[in-house]
Design a protein around this motif. Structure first.
Motif, PDB file in Angstrom:
ATOM      1  N   HIS A  81      -8.242  -1.455   1.483  1.00 14.64           N
ATOM      2  CA  HIS A  81      -8.753  -2.876   1.084  1.00 14.64           C
ATOM      3  C   HIS A  81      -9.473  -2.783  -0.195  1.00 14.64           C
ATOM      4  N   ASP A  82      -9.835  -1.961  -0.974  1.00 11.78           N
ATOM      5  CA  ASP A  82     -10.065  -2.172  -2.366  1.00 11.78           C
ATOM      6  C   ASP A  82      -8.863  -2.209  -3.180  1.00 11.78           C
ATOM      7  N   TYR A  83      -7.852  -1.548  -2.679  1.00 11.65           N
ATOM      8  CA  TYR A  83      -6.394  -1.813  -3.409  1.00 11.65           C
ATOM      9  C   TYR A  83      -5.942  -3.193  -3.271  1.00 11.65           C
ATOM     10  N   SER A  84      -6.103  -3.580  -2.280  1.00 11.41           N
ATOM     11  CA  SER A  84      -5.648  -5.325  -2.140  1.00 11.41           C
ATOM     12  C   SER A  84      -6.527  -6.126  -2.877  1.00 11.41           C
ATOM     13  N   GLN A  85      -7.935  -5.924  -2.846  1.00 15.49           N
ATOM     14  CA  GLN A  85      -8.864  -6.757  -3.506  1.00 15.49           C
ATOM     15  C   GLN A  85      -8.185  -6.680  -5.142  1.00 15.49           C
ATOM     16  N   ALA A  86      -8.196  -5.267  -5.516  1.00 18.33           N
ATOM     17  CA  ALA A  86      -7.783  -5.130  -6.993  1.00 18.33           C
ATOM     18  C   ALA A  86      -6.551  -5.609  -7.461  1.00 18.33           C
ATOM     19  N   ILE A  87      -5.427  -5.717  -6.415  1.00 13.00           N
ATOM     20  CA  ILE A  87      -4.416  -6.647  -6.786  1.00 13.00           C
ATOM     21  C   ILE A  87      -4.599  -7.941  -6.882  1.00 13.00           C
ATOM     22  N   LEU A  88      -5.397  -8.562  -6.259  1.00 13.22           N
ATOM     23  CA  LEU A  88      -5.760  -9.939  -6.155  1.00 13.22           C
ATOM     24  C   LEU A  88      -6.728 -10.295  -7.529  1.00 13.22           C
ATOM     25  N   ASN A  89      -7.276  -9.475  -7.744  1.00 13.10           N
ATOM     26  CA  ASN A  89      -8.154  -9.848  -9.164  1.00 13.10           C
ATOM     27  C   ASN A  89      -7.144  -9.672 -10.288  1.00 13.10           C
ATOM     28  N   LEU A  90      -6.347  -8.605 -10.252  1.00 15.66           N
ATOM     29  CA  LEU A  90      -5.317  -8.494 -11.205  1.00 15.66           C
ATOM     30  C   LEU A  90      -4.485  -9.813 -11.349  1.00 15.66           C
ATOM     31  N   LYS A  91      -4.028 -10.200 -10.095  1.00 18.15           N
ATOM     32  CA  LYS A  91      -3.190 -11.429 -10.371  1.00 18.15           C
ATOM     33  C   LYS A  91      -3.825 -12.768 -11.013  1.00 18.15           C
ATOM     34  N   LYS A  92      -5.298 -12.820 -10.883  1.00 17.90           N
ATOM     35  CA  LYS A  92      -5.786 -14.117 -11.559  1.00 17.90           C
ATOM     36  C   LYS A  92      -6.028 -13.661 -13.075  1.00 17.90           C
ATOM     37  N   LYS A  93      -6.304 -12.429 -13.495  1.00 22.59           N
ATOM     38  CA  LYS A  93      -6.456 -11.921 -14.812  1.00 22.59           C
ATOM     39  C   LYS A  93      -4.996 -12.054 -15.583  1.00 22.59           C
ATOM     40  N   ALA A  94      -3.727 -11.773 -14.734  1.00 19.18           N
ATOM     41  CA  ALA A  94      -2.460 -12.127 -15.610  1.00 19.18           C
ATOM     42  C   ALA A  94      -1.681 -13.250 -15.074  1.00 19.18           C
ATOM     43  N   ASP A  95      -2.190 -14.523 -15.679  1.00 19.08           N
ATOM     44  CA  ASP A  95      -1.564 -15.667 -15.147  1.00 19.08           C
ATOM     45  C   ASP A  95      -0.156 -15.952 -15.913  1.00 19.08           C
ATOM     46  N   LEU A  96       0.837 -15.342 -15.212  1.00 17.21           N
ATOM     47  CA  LEU A  96       2.042 -15.101 -15.865  1.00 17.21           C
ATOM     48  C   LEU A  96       2.712 -16.627 -16.024  1.00 17.21           C
ATOM     49  N   LEU A  97       2.521 -17.477 -15.120  1.00 14.69           N
ATOM     50  CA  LEU A  97       3.077 -18.893 -15.121  1.00 14.69           C
ATOM     51  C   LEU A  97       2.443 -19.533 -16.512  1.00 14.69           C
ATOM     52  N   TRP A 129       0.798  -1.279  -0.125  1.00 14.16           N
ATOM     53  CA  TRP A 129       0.095  -0.035   0.101  1.00 14.16           C
ATOM     54  C   TRP A 129       0.860   1.104   0.129  1.00 14.16           C
ATOM     55  N   THR A 130       1.723   1.218   0.888  1.00 15.67           N
ATOM     56  CA  THR A 130       2.655   2.487   0.958  1.00 15.67           C
ATOM     57  C   THR A 130       3.485   2.780  -0.217  1.00 15.67           C
ATOM     58  N   LYS A 131       3.977   1.698  -0.866  1.00 13.83           N
ATOM     59  CA  LYS A 131       4.808   1.882  -2.008  1.00 13.83           C
ATOM     60  C   LYS A 131       4.216   1.836  -3.228  1.00 13.83           C
ATOM     61  N   HIS A 132       3.037   1.140  -3.497  1.00 12.38           N
ATOM     62  CA  HIS A 132       2.264   1.215  -4.680  1.00 12.38           C
ATOM     63  C   HIS A 132       0.775   1.875  -4.537  1.00 12.38           C
ATOM     64  N   GLY A 133       0.191   1.723  -3.508  1.00 13.42           N
ATOM     65  CA  GLY A 133      -1.200   1.727  -3.478  1.00 13.42           C
ATOM     66  C   GLY A 133      -1.659   3.225  -3.195  1.00 13.42           C
ATOM     67  N   THR A 134      -0.809   3.885  -2.610  1.00 12.13           N
ATOM     68  CA  THR A 134      -1.097   5.265  -2.111  1.00 12.13           C
ATOM     69  C   THR A 134      -1.295   6.227  -3.578  1.00 12.13           C
ATOM     70  N   CYS A 135      -0.850   5.557  -4.877  1.00 11.14           N
ATOM     71  CA  CYS A 135      -1.165   6.656  -6.032  1.00 11.14           C
ATOM     72  C   CYS A 135      -2.555   6.459  -6.290  1.00 11.14           C
ATOM     73  N   SER A 136      -3.032   5.438  -5.655  1.00 10.92           N
ATOM     74  CA  SER A 136      -4.696   5.204  -6.231  1.00 10.92           C
ATOM     75  C   SER A 136      -5.424   5.636  -4.931  1.00 10.92           C
ATOM     76  N   GLU A 137      -4.949   6.291  -4.143  1.00 17.27           N
ATOM     77  CA  GLU A 137      -5.754   6.772  -2.907  1.00 17.27           C
ATOM     78  C   GLU A 137      -7.105   7.443  -3.096  1.00 17.27           C
ATOM     79  N   SER A 138      -7.037   8.507  -4.034  1.00 20.79           N
ATOM     80  CA  SER A 138      -8.190   9.095  -4.361  1.00 20.79           C
ATOM     81  C   SER A 138      -9.632   8.197  -5.112  1.00 20.79           C
ATOM     82  N   VAL A 139      -9.138   6.765  -5.307  1.00 21.40           N
ATOM     83  CA  VAL A 139      -9.932   6.023  -6.039  1.00 21.40           C
ATOM     84  C   VAL A 139     -10.178   4.779  -5.101  1.00 21.40           C
TER      85      VAL A 139
END
Length: 112
Positions: free
Chosen positions: A33-49, A19-29
Motif C-alpha cells: 500500500h505504501d509503495y503504491s501511494q509513493a508511486i502516486l506521489n512521485l507521479k505528481k512530483k514529476a509532471d512529465l507532460l 509491486w512484483t517487478k519494482h516494489g519488492t526492492c523497497s520491501e524492507s521499507v
C-alpha cells in the motif's frame, strides 16, 4: 498521458505487477500500500507532460528527437529519464516507456 496508473479494470493486476517487478526492492521499507501511494506521489512530483510542454514538445503526432525529449524531462525534473522504444505495426519507432529511478524509500528521484 491518460492516467495509465488506472487501467480500465480495477487495476488489481496492474498494481500487483508493479509491486512484483519494482516494489519488492523497497520491501524492507514499504509495504504494498505504501509503495503504491509513493508511486502516486512521485507521479505528481514529476509532471512529465508539463516538462515536455515547457520546451515546446506536445503530444500532437509530431516527431521529436529522442535527445530533445530526454533533455526536456531532465531540465523539468532534474533527473535523466530512461526511455525505451518499440516499433509500431507500420514500422515507425515509438515510445514504449519513460522511467525514472527512485530511492528505496520511494520518496526521491535519483540518477539511474
Amino acid at each position: 498521458m491518460a492516467d495509465s496508473f488506472f487501467p480500465c479494470n480495477n487495476g488489481t493486476k496492474f498494481w500487483a505487477h508493479e509491486w512484483t517487478k519494482h516494489g519488492t526492492c523497497s520491501e524492507s521499507v514499504l509495504d504494498q500500500h505504501d509503495y503504491s501511494q509513493a508511486i502516486l506521489n512521485l507521479k505528481k512530483k514529476a509532471d512529465l507532460l508539463q516538462a515536455l510542454k515547457n520546451t515546446g514538445i506536445e503530444t500532437n503526432g509530431t516527431f521529436y528527437k529522442l535527445d530533445n525529449i530526454r533533455e526536456a524531462i531532465k531540465n523539468g525534473i532534474g533527473y535523466t529519464p530512461g526511455i525505451t522504444c518499440n516499433v509500431d505495426p507500420s514500422g515507425y519507432s515509438q515510445f514504449h516507456e519513460i522511467y525514472l529511478c527512485v530511492d528505496t524509500c520511494g520518496s526521491n528521484f535519483i540518477e539511474c
